[in-house]
Scaffold this motif. Structure first.
Motif, PDB file in Angstrom:
ATOM      1  N   PRO A  97       4.975 110.158  19.098  1.00  0.00           N
ATOM      2  CA  PRO A  97       4.244 111.270  18.476  1.00  0.00           C
ATOM      3  C   PRO A  97       5.172 112.425  18.125  1.00  0.00           C
ATOM      4  CG  PRO A  97       3.100 110.476  20.422  1.00  0.00           C
ATOM      5  CD  PRO A  97       4.439 109.798  20.389  1.00  0.00           C
ATOM      6  N   ASN A  98       5.190 112.766  16.853  1.00  0.00           N
ATOM      7  CA  ASN A  98       6.015 113.862  16.361  1.00  0.00           C
ATOM      8  C   ASN A  98       5.074 114.842  15.667  1.00  0.00           C
ATOM      9  OD1 ASN A  98       7.612 115.603  14.907  1.00  0.00           O
ATOM     10  ND2 ASN A  98       8.780 114.021  13.852  1.00  0.00           N
ATOM     11  N   PRO A  99       4.903 116.038  16.239  1.00  0.00           N
ATOM     12  CA  PRO A  99       3.943 116.973  15.646  1.00  0.00           C
ATOM     13  C   PRO A  99       4.253 117.365  14.208  1.00  0.00           C
ATOM     14  CG  PRO A  99       5.147 117.981  17.474  1.00  0.00           C
ATOM     15  CD  PRO A  99       5.574 116.559  17.397  1.00  0.00           C
ATOM     16  N   ARG A 100       5.412 117.008  13.712  1.00  0.00           N
ATOM     17  CA  ARG A 100       5.753 117.338  12.322  1.00  0.00           C
ATOM     18  C   ARG A 100       5.794 116.095  11.436  1.00  0.00           C
ATOM     19  NH1 ARG A 100       9.714 122.604  12.693  1.00  0.00           N
ATOM     20  NH2 ARG A 100       8.368 123.694  14.142  1.00  0.00           N
ATOM     21  N   SER A 101       5.107 115.016  11.877  1.00  0.00           N
ATOM     22  CA  SER A 101       5.075 113.808  11.041  1.00  0.00           C
ATOM     23  C   SER A 101       3.687 113.611  10.452  1.00  0.00           C
ATOM     24  CB  SER A 101       5.476 112.574  11.860  1.00  0.00           C
ATOM     25  OG  SER A 101       4.421 112.164  12.701  1.00  0.00           O
ATOM     26  N   ALA A 102       3.646 113.078   9.247  1.00  0.00           N
ATOM     27  CA  ALA A 102       2.375 112.787   8.587  1.00  0.00           C
ATOM     28  C   ALA A 102       1.590 111.737   9.372  1.00  0.00           C
ATOM     29  CB  ALA A 102       2.621 112.317   7.153  1.00  0.00           C
ATOM     30  N   ASP A 103       2.287 110.743   9.930  1.00  0.00           N
ATOM     31  CA  ASP A 103       1.612 109.701  10.701  1.00  0.00           C
ATOM     32  C   ASP A 103       0.833 110.290  11.878  1.00  0.00           C
ATOM     33  OD1 ASP A 103       2.675 107.803   9.008  1.00  0.00           O
ATOM     34  OD2 ASP A 103       4.329 107.275  10.359  1.00  0.00           O
ATOM     35  N   PHE A 104       1.434 111.233  12.574  1.00  0.00           N
ATOM     36  CA  PHE A 104       0.774 111.835  13.730  1.00  0.00           C
ATOM     37  C   PHE A 104      -0.452 112.645  13.291  1.00  0.00           C
ATOM     38  CE2 PHE A 104       0.645 115.081  17.224  1.00  0.00           C
ATOM     39  CZ  PHE A 104       0.263 114.200  18.227  1.00  0.00           C
ATOM     40  N   LEU A 105      -0.332 113.400  12.199  1.00  0.00           N
ATOM     41  CA  LEU A 105      -1.460 114.184  11.699  1.00  0.00           C
ATOM     42  C   LEU A 105      -2.604 113.264  11.271  1.00  0.00           C
ATOM     43  CD1 LEU A 105      -2.767 116.859  10.955  1.00  0.00           C
ATOM     44  CD2 LEU A 105      -1.513 116.804   8.790  1.00  0.00           C
ATOM     45  N   ILE A 106      -2.287 112.143  10.638  1.00  0.00           N
ATOM     46  CA  ILE A 106      -3.316 111.184  10.236  1.00  0.00           C
ATOM     47  C   ILE A 106      -4.021 110.616  11.467  1.00  0.00           C
ATOM     48  CG2 ILE A 106      -3.690 108.897   9.193  1.00  0.00           C
ATOM     49  CD1 ILE A 106      -1.397 109.696   7.208  1.00  0.00           C
ATOM     50  N   ALA A 107      -3.263 110.252  12.498  1.00  0.00           N
ATOM     51  CA  ALA A 107      -3.856 109.720  13.730  1.00  0.00           C
ATOM     52  C   ALA A 107      -4.761 110.762  14.387  1.00  0.00           C
ATOM     53  CB  ALA A 107      -2.762 109.268  14.693  1.00  0.00           C
ATOM     54  N   LEU A 108      -4.335 112.027  14.393  1.00  0.00           N
ATOM     55  CA  LEU A 108      -5.177 113.085  14.968  1.00  0.00           C
ATOM     56  C   LEU A 108      -6.460 113.273  14.160  1.00  0.00           C
ATOM     57  CD1 LEU A 108      -2.585 115.859  15.926  1.00  0.00           C
ATOM     58  CD2 LEU A 108      -3.855 114.354  17.470  1.00  0.00           C
ATOM     59  N   ALA A 109      -6.341 113.260  12.841  1.00  0.00           N
ATOM     60  CA  ALA A 109      -7.524 113.428  11.991  1.00  0.00           C
ATOM     61  C   ALA A 109      -8.502 112.270  12.198  1.00  0.00           C
ATOM     62  CB  ALA A 109      -7.104 113.532  10.525  1.00  0.00           C
ATOM     63  N   ALA A 110      -7.995 111.054  12.310  1.00  0.00           N
ATOM     64  CA  ALA A 110      -8.856 109.893  12.546  1.00  0.00           C
ATOM     65  C   ALA A 110      -9.582 110.031  13.885  1.00  0.00           C
ATOM     66  CB  ALA A 110      -8.028 108.608  12.511  1.00  0.00           C
ATOM     67  N   ARG A 111      -8.852 110.448  14.915  1.00  0.00           N
ATOM     68  CA  ARG A 111      -9.474 110.635  16.229  1.00  0.00           C
ATOM     69  C   ARG A 111     -10.546 111.720  16.159  1.00  0.00           C
ATOM     70  NH1 ARG A 111      -5.832 112.968  20.811  1.00  0.00           N
ATOM     71  NH2 ARG A 111      -6.364 114.857  19.680  1.00  0.00           N
ATOM     72  N   THR A 112     -10.271 112.792  15.434  1.00  0.00           N
ATOM     73  CA  THR A 112     -11.239 113.879  15.299  1.00  0.00           C
ATOM     74  C   THR A 112     -12.523 113.386  14.635  1.00  0.00           C
ATOM     75  OG1 THR A 112      -9.460 115.523  15.199  1.00  0.00           O
ATOM     76  CG2 THR A 112     -11.616 116.184  14.337  1.00  0.00           C
ATOM     77  N   VAL A 113     -12.409 112.612  13.566  1.00  0.00           N
ATOM     78  CA  VAL A 113     -13.589 112.086  12.886  1.00  0.00           C
ATOM     79  C   VAL A 113     -14.402 111.228  13.846  1.00  0.00           C
ATOM     80  CG1 VAL A 113     -14.386 110.491  11.068  1.00  0.00           C
ATOM     81  CG2 VAL A 113     -12.629 112.203  10.563  1.00  0.00           C
ATOM     82  N   ARG A 114     -13.740 110.324  14.575  1.00  0.00           N
ATOM     83  CA  ARG A 114     -14.466 109.452  15.512  1.00  0.00           C
ATOM     84  C   ARG A 114     -15.131 110.260  16.619  1.00  0.00           C
ATOM     85  NH1 ARG A 114      -9.679 106.886  15.323  1.00  0.00           N
ATOM     86  NH2 ARG A 114      -9.261 107.312  17.500  1.00  0.00           N
ATOM     87  N   GLU A 115     -14.387 111.147  17.268  1.00  0.00           N
ATOM     88  CA  GLU A 115     -14.925 111.887  18.412  1.00  0.00           C
ATOM     89  C   GLU A 115     -16.046 112.833  18.012  1.00  0.00           C
ATOM     90  OE1 GLU A 115     -10.976 111.910  21.305  1.00  0.00           O
ATOM     91  OE2 GLU A 115     -11.610 113.789  20.379  1.00  0.00           O
ATOM     92  N   VAL A 116     -15.841 113.616  16.977  1.00  0.00           N
ATOM     93  CA  VAL A 116     -16.865 114.582  16.570  1.00  0.00           C
ATOM     94  C   VAL A 116     -18.084 113.851  16.002  1.00  0.00           C
ATOM     95  CG1 VAL A 116     -17.385 116.559  15.083  1.00  0.00           C
ATOM     96  CG2 VAL A 116     -15.186 116.428  16.252  1.00  0.00           C
ATOM     97  N   GLY A 117     -17.861 112.726  15.325  1.00  0.00           N
ATOM     98  CA  GLY A 117     -18.982 111.923  14.836  1.00  0.00           C
ATOM     99  C   GLY A 117     -19.859 111.443  15.983  1.00  0.00           C
ATOM    100  N   ARG A 118     -19.249 110.943  17.045  1.00  0.00           N
ATOM    101  CA  ARG A 118     -20.017 110.488  18.216  1.00  0.00           C
ATOM    102  C   ARG A 118     -20.751 111.650  18.872  1.00  0.00           C
ATOM    103  NH1 ARG A 118     -15.015 107.040  20.386  1.00  0.00           N
ATOM    104  NH2 ARG A 118     -15.242 105.276  18.969  1.00  0.00           N
ATOM    105  N   LEU A 119     -20.054 112.773  19.038  1.00  0.00           N
ATOM    106  CA  LEU A 119     -20.696 113.946  19.647  1.00  0.00           C
ATOM    107  C   LEU A 119     -21.882 114.422  18.812  1.00  0.00           C
ATOM    108  CD1 LEU A 119     -17.506 115.936  20.694  1.00  0.00           C
ATOM    109  CD2 LEU A 119     -19.191 114.938  22.251  1.00  0.00           C
ATOM    110  N   ALA A 120     -21.708 114.462  17.505  1.00  0.00           N
ATOM    111  CA  ALA A 120     -22.777 114.928  16.617  1.00  0.00           C
ATOM    112  C   ALA A 120     -23.977 113.995  16.677  1.00  0.00           C
ATOM    113  CB  ALA A 120     -22.262 115.047  15.184  1.00  0.00           C
TER     114      ALA A 120
END
Length: 186
Positions: A97-120
């Motif tokens: 995980p590199n906080p300045r890599s596009a791959d890491f940002l994409i993985a975080l965004a994907a996790r956010t969609v899944r987690e917030v979707g379940r919570l909602a």
């Protein structure tokens, strides 16, 4: 009807992404019958009914109303949400995980969609709100060095505020996740 529904099941995603079914979902922001939809999309009522049953089987449409006409029952259906997002499910995770890599940002965004979707979804089922906060802004940097300095200052500022409010010992405390992403504007 919810504003956005996150589709997590692959089979439901396949059903929703079919072009005709996606069009039916868009038409079903307002309740409609198979016969009314057939006239709008240029298919037979039977074909529309087939597509509606597939959407209904995956929880993407629901019965809004039923009407009885001389012994026949007409079902009016509506989409369960105004819009749908298919939850991205990365296969694997970034190895470093590199906080300045596009791959890491994409993985975080994907996790956010899944987690917030379940919570909602859970919150909607319990008629509750999800305690969230989102910030969206744009900034234009003069140089790459300014962008790097901004990232460093933002990291320090968020770390300071997080340390101020973080309390690991509170028995009724609730963990929250903070994700900040910076990327070029398309």
């Amino acid at each position: 009807m919810r504003d956005i529904e996150v589709i997590e099941e692959p089979a439901a995603a396949v059903v929703a992404l079919d072009p005709m079914r996606a069009r039916l979902l868009a038409e079903l922001r307002e309740p409609a019958s198979a016969a009314a939809l057939a006239a709008k999309v240029g298919l037979t009522r039977q074909k529309v009914n087939y597509h509606l049953r597939q959407l209904e089987a995956h929880g993407l449409v629901e019965v809004a109303e039923t009407r009885t006409w001389g012994g026949l029952t007409e079902r009016l259906l509506r989409a369960t949400a105004a819009g749908f997002v298919v939850a991205p499910e990365p296969v694997g995770a970034p190895t470093r995980p590199n906080p300045r890599s596009a791959d890491f940002l994409i993985a975080l965004a994907a996790r956010t969609v899944r987690e917030v979707g379940r919570l909602a979804r859970r919150a909607a089922a319990g008629n509750r709100a999800v305690p969230v906060f989102a910030l969206d802004t744009e900034i234009r940097f003069a140089t790459p060095a300014d962008r790097a300095a901004f990232a460093d200052e933002l990291t320090a500022a968020v770390s300071k505020v997080a340390a101020k409010y973080h309390d690991e010992q509170t028995p009724d405390g609730r963990w929250q996740r903070v994700v900040i992403g910076v990327h070029p504007r398309p």
